[in-house]
Design a protein around this motif. Structure first.
Motif, PDB file in Angstrom:
ATOM      1  N   UNK A 109      38.496   8.739  23.242  1.00 35.55           N
ATOM      2  CA  UNK A 109      39.227   7.474  23.433  1.00 35.55           C
ATOM      3  C   UNK A 109      38.449   6.316  22.816  1.00 35.55           C
ATOM      4  N   UNK A 113      39.788   4.062  19.866  1.00 30.80           N
ATOM      5  CA  UNK A 113      39.967   2.643  20.155  1.00 30.80           C
ATOM      6  C   UNK A 113      39.124   1.785  19.225  1.00 30.80           C
ATOM      7  N   UNK A 445      47.623   4.638  39.318  1.00 27.07           N
ATOM      8  CA  UNK A 445      47.316   4.985  37.933  1.00 27.07           C
ATOM      9  C   UNK A 445      48.507   4.736  37.003  1.00 27.07           C
ATOM     10  N   UNK A 448      48.404   1.099  36.263  1.00 23.60           N
ATOM     11  CA  UNK A 448      47.319   0.795  35.328  1.00 23.60           C
ATOM     12  C   UNK A 448      47.677   1.262  33.921  1.00 23.60           C
TER      13      UNK A 448
ATOM     14  N   UNK B  43      42.252   0.874  26.880  1.00 19.75           N
ATOM     15  CA  UNK B  43      41.834   1.495  25.618  1.00 19.75           C
ATOM     16  C   UNK B  43      42.912   2.458  25.136  1.00 19.75           C
ATOM     17  N   UNK B 258      41.064   6.081  33.910  1.00 25.96           N
ATOM     18  CA  UNK B 258      42.468   5.920  33.514  1.00 25.96           C
ATOM     19  C   UNK B 258      42.593   5.182  32.181  1.00 25.96           C
ATOM     20  N   UNK B 259      41.479   4.764  31.623  1.00 28.10           N
ATOM     21  CA  UNK B 259      41.529   4.094  30.316  1.00 28.10           C
ATOM     22  C   UNK B 259      41.769   2.604  30.413  1.00 28.10           C
ATOM     23  N   UNK B 260      41.891   2.088  31.636  1.00 22.35           N
ATOM     24  CA  UNK B 260      42.133   0.654  31.794  1.00 22.35           C
ATOM     25  C   UNK B 260      40.846  -0.142  31.562  1.00 22.35           C
TER      26      UNK B 260
END
Lengths: 454, 293
Positions: A109, A113, A445, A448, B43, B258-260
């Motif tokens: 990720x 990103x 989640x 989010x 992200x 969670x990528x937040x």
């Protein structure tokens, strides 16, 4: 003078903020790699004989493709040899980067990103911003060769395909048991919850651990959850759509609560190992193989590990029992391998993945690491150990449901789930409290992750 | 002879380098964190939207796990500081006496602080596991009734981690207190001895008051270190089992799965507020004590 200090401080702060925000905004560079595509586009041609791709028009310069895999994945199927074979055929190089399993998702990720140098990587659609981060590859020849569940799992919500299927075996989850322990106690694999509880009581009376959990690493404990998802998906095949649309929550699924009431009972009745919260995956395997424990809940990937400990171990498989004994299991789709949308070597990457998913390579892979194949033209049943044959029989009977983590679009709140499972197994919370926590953590989640409808 | 002192004023622009460093490396990240905590930045997805206090609302509706982590952080800090200071005092009193091997023992007690935290955590994971060294030792000497799952028990895990952290850091407290003990006036002790004061009376009426400031310092610095504790806890238990050893930093790390970006940013803002408030209170009492003495 103070005013001058304040002004210079404010200017510096504003400049730093602008720099930082500009850096954050620089990720949206769609199509940045278009120019490099051309360079590598002809690479596929060198593989024409092996992959039936189009004939070359010119031999391109060799390129180096980055292949980012979880370290454990590289131990199976002779995958490194297959990649070396492709390198020899094309002259291209593959930079294999083995990442520690528990750091894999975050690293990928972060690379995606940050616009890092990344070509090929693994994962699940739920983990990525699919249209913006993954290269669409619809129309590849493998589509006609995949079985229905595997093909369905390859399609994203928009109906397009953004990943190649890995040659890895499909996985399923349930109860792996020591056949000798069962035979010595005159037991047969249970189908219903009542039968399961009678079985567990008899095993406990024989002074053996009926069920052995390994929660030192959370993921090994959560394999039970994958089995539960197979049961509820089998009881209602529309369950994932309902959950995805937020029409229902987890607390509205009676079969889900029923399964965790069992876990609560197992904890109360002493059917679980005392060291469950610090027991390791390796110890769980040893306890089952030695016959000190009778049952473990795991994925099919545990079978080769069990047979490494004792090739003569007699291990059987049965689906997680439910009230009516319908015996469904969850089957994964094919493990998905993606190409980054901004990959500089997209064509060479496609070529490598075409090669790895063609019939000959998949056959080679599964002969080394046998299991249920995602491909209709590859079958290695004759090379499977007994427990995997039992899974294959259930697959052939069609009592299947989709793997929850693939069908459910809300990202798994892994650490919260591990904490809640630990509390339930240790008898700190009831099944009802567990189900409520489960519902709450997924809703949080979903918010989010900005999933519509939550 | 009279010296005339003259105040010299330096140009304000001398401050620009440090202001730039402070702004880029301290102020901007803090401000960015605050800004992100008010957005749905992630992200996983592109585009950032202002969501007001939504991340804070999610945090407070999280079944109390964040509050558990705050409570655990203070529990860890206070018990850890008490343990380090009390055991450090006992060790310092012992090693303040002259005997053979004194210097060797001092070095041995101080050595753990020089080991890497992760290495210590791995070793103690082995020692404290259910079938690890400690339980085997207890069973071997006929005390199998005392065997426990030291890191897997909801009741014991926190105390096990605290004990390991005390073992690591007690040498530092001991050295601090030892230095203070060696500066206690010998004449006072000798006078008390001549006057017939018992060893306990000498300790409570002379030694302890003389080193009280150092004990106070050791306790407060250990508290501050405990409020920042993360590595030893994460490496030994990852905040588990359940949330039994969850502290603010482990909670923050887990929230990133969670990528937040916005949600963890909200946690770090609250963590900053909690720790700053605690540090200010500690500083207030510390200053008051210093001005009183």
């Amino acid at each position: 003078m103070n005013s001058a200090i304040r002004k210079s401080g404010a200017i510096a702060a504003a400049s730093a903020l602008m720099l930082a925000l500009a850096a954050c905004g620089s990720n949206n560079n769609e199509g940045a790699s278009a120019s490099s595509e051309a360079t590598a586009s002809a690479t596929a041609s060198a593989l024409a004989s092996a992959t039936a791709s189009s004939e070359p028009t010119a031999k391109p310069d060799p390129v180096t493709v980055s292949y980012i895999a979880a370290a454990s994945q590289l131990n199976y199927g002779g995958i490194k040899d297959l990649i070396a074979k492709w390198e020899a055929q094309t002259g291209n190089k593959v930079d294999i980067q083995a990442i520690q399993d528990d750091q894999y998702d975050n690293l990928v990720k972060a690379k995606l990103s940050g616009g890092g140098d990344i070509d090929i990587f693994f994962g699940a659609y739920a983990k990525y911003d699919v249209p913006n981060q993954l290269l669409e590859i619809s129309g590849e020849p493998f589509e006609s060769r995949l079985n229905d569940i595997a093909l369905a799992s390859m399609k994203y919500a928009d109906g397009k395909i953004y990943g190649f299927p890995s040659p890895m075996a499909l996985s399923s989850w349930g109860a792996f048991y020591n056949k000798k322990v069962f035979a010595d106690l005159g037991l047969t694999p249970p189908k219903t919850l009542d039968e399961l509880n009678q079985t567990l009581e008899k095993i406990k009376t024989a002074d053996k651990t009926p069920i052995y959990f390994a929660a030192k690493d959370g993921w090994t404990m959560l394999q039970h959850r994958n089995g539960v998802n197979g049961v509820i998906g089998g009881e209602d095949p529309t369950i994932w759509d309902k959950l995805n649309n937020n029409q229902i929550g987890w607390k509205d699924i009676p079969g889900f609560l029923e399964q965790y009431k069992q876990v609560e009972e197992w904890s109360k009745k002493g059917y679980l190992n005392k060291d469950l919260l610090t027991a390791t995956y390796e110890k769980q395997q040893q306890m089952l193989v030695k016959g000190d424990a009778a049952i473990i809940f795991q994925g099919a990937f545990v079978v080769p590990e069990l047979l490494k400990i004792d090739p003569a171990a007699e291990i059987g498989f049965f689906p997680l029992p439910n009230t009516d004994g319908s015996q469904t299991i969850a089957l994964t789709g094919a493990t998905q391998v993606y190409i980054a949308k901004n990959s500089k070597h997209a064509e060479a990457s496609k070529d490598l993945l075409r090669f790895l998913s063609d019939q000959a390579q998949v056959q080679s892979y599964l002969e080394i690491s046998p299991g249920v194949s995602a491909f209709k033209d590859v079958d290695v049943s004759d090379k499977m150990p007994e427990s995997l044959k039992e899974i294959q029989n259930i697959v052939n009977s069609g009592k299947l449901s989709r793997h929850g983590d693939e069908a459910y679009i809300v990202p798994l709140p892994y650490d919260d789930m591990v904490a809640a499972y630990s509390e339930l197994l240790a008898g700190k919370i009831t099944a009802e409290e567990f189900v409520k926590k489960n519902d709450d953590m997924f809703r949080k989640n979903a918010k989010i992750a900005k999933i519509p409808g939550f | 002879m009279h010296h005339a002192y003259k105040k010299t004023y330096y140009p304000v622009y001398y401050l620009i380098p440090i202001l730039l460093i402070f702004t880029v490396f301290y102020l901007s990240p803090a401000l960015l964190g605050l800004l992100y905590s008010l957005t749905d930045a992630s992200i996983k997805t592109s585009g950032i939207r202002f969501v007001g206090l939504e991340n804070y609302r999610l945090l407070f509706s999280d079944g109390g796990a964040f509050f558990v982590s705050i409570w655990n952080q203070f529990k860890f800090a206070i018990l850890d500081a008490l343990g380090k200071t009390a055991i450090g005092l006992l060790l310092a009193l012992l090693l303040n006496r002259k005997f053979r091997g004194n210097h060797f023992l001092r070095a041995m007690i101080y050595v753990p602080i020089m080991f890497g935290t992760i290495m210590i955590a791995i070793i103690f994971n082995y020692i404290l596991s259910y079938d690890g060294f400690l339980n085997n030792l207890l069973s071997g000497i006929g005390l199998s009734a005392l065997t426990r799952d030291w890191l897997g028990s909801f009741e014991l895990a926190m105390y096990s981690v605290i004990a390991v952290d005390i073992w690591v850091g007690v040498g530092w407290s001991m050295l601090l207190i030892l230095a203070a003990l060696q500066s206690v006036q010998k004449e006072l002790i000798e006078c008390a001895e001549i006057d017939g004061a018992t060893p306990l009376a000498r300790f409570f009426h002379i030694t302890l008051p003389s080193i009280a400031g150092t004990l106070n310092l050791s306790f407060l610095l250990s508290i501050i270190s405990g409020l920042k504790a993360f590595d030893i806890i994460y490496a030994m238990t990852r905040g588990g089992p359940g949330h039994a050893t969850e502290v603010m930093s482990t909670f923050l790390v887990k929230s990133m799965s969670a990528g937040s970006i916005g949600y963890p940013a909200a946690i770090s803002v609250l963590q900053f507020i909690v720790i700053t408030t605690a540090a200010m209170i500690i500083s207030y009492f510390s200053n008051r004590r210093e001005s009183a003495s």
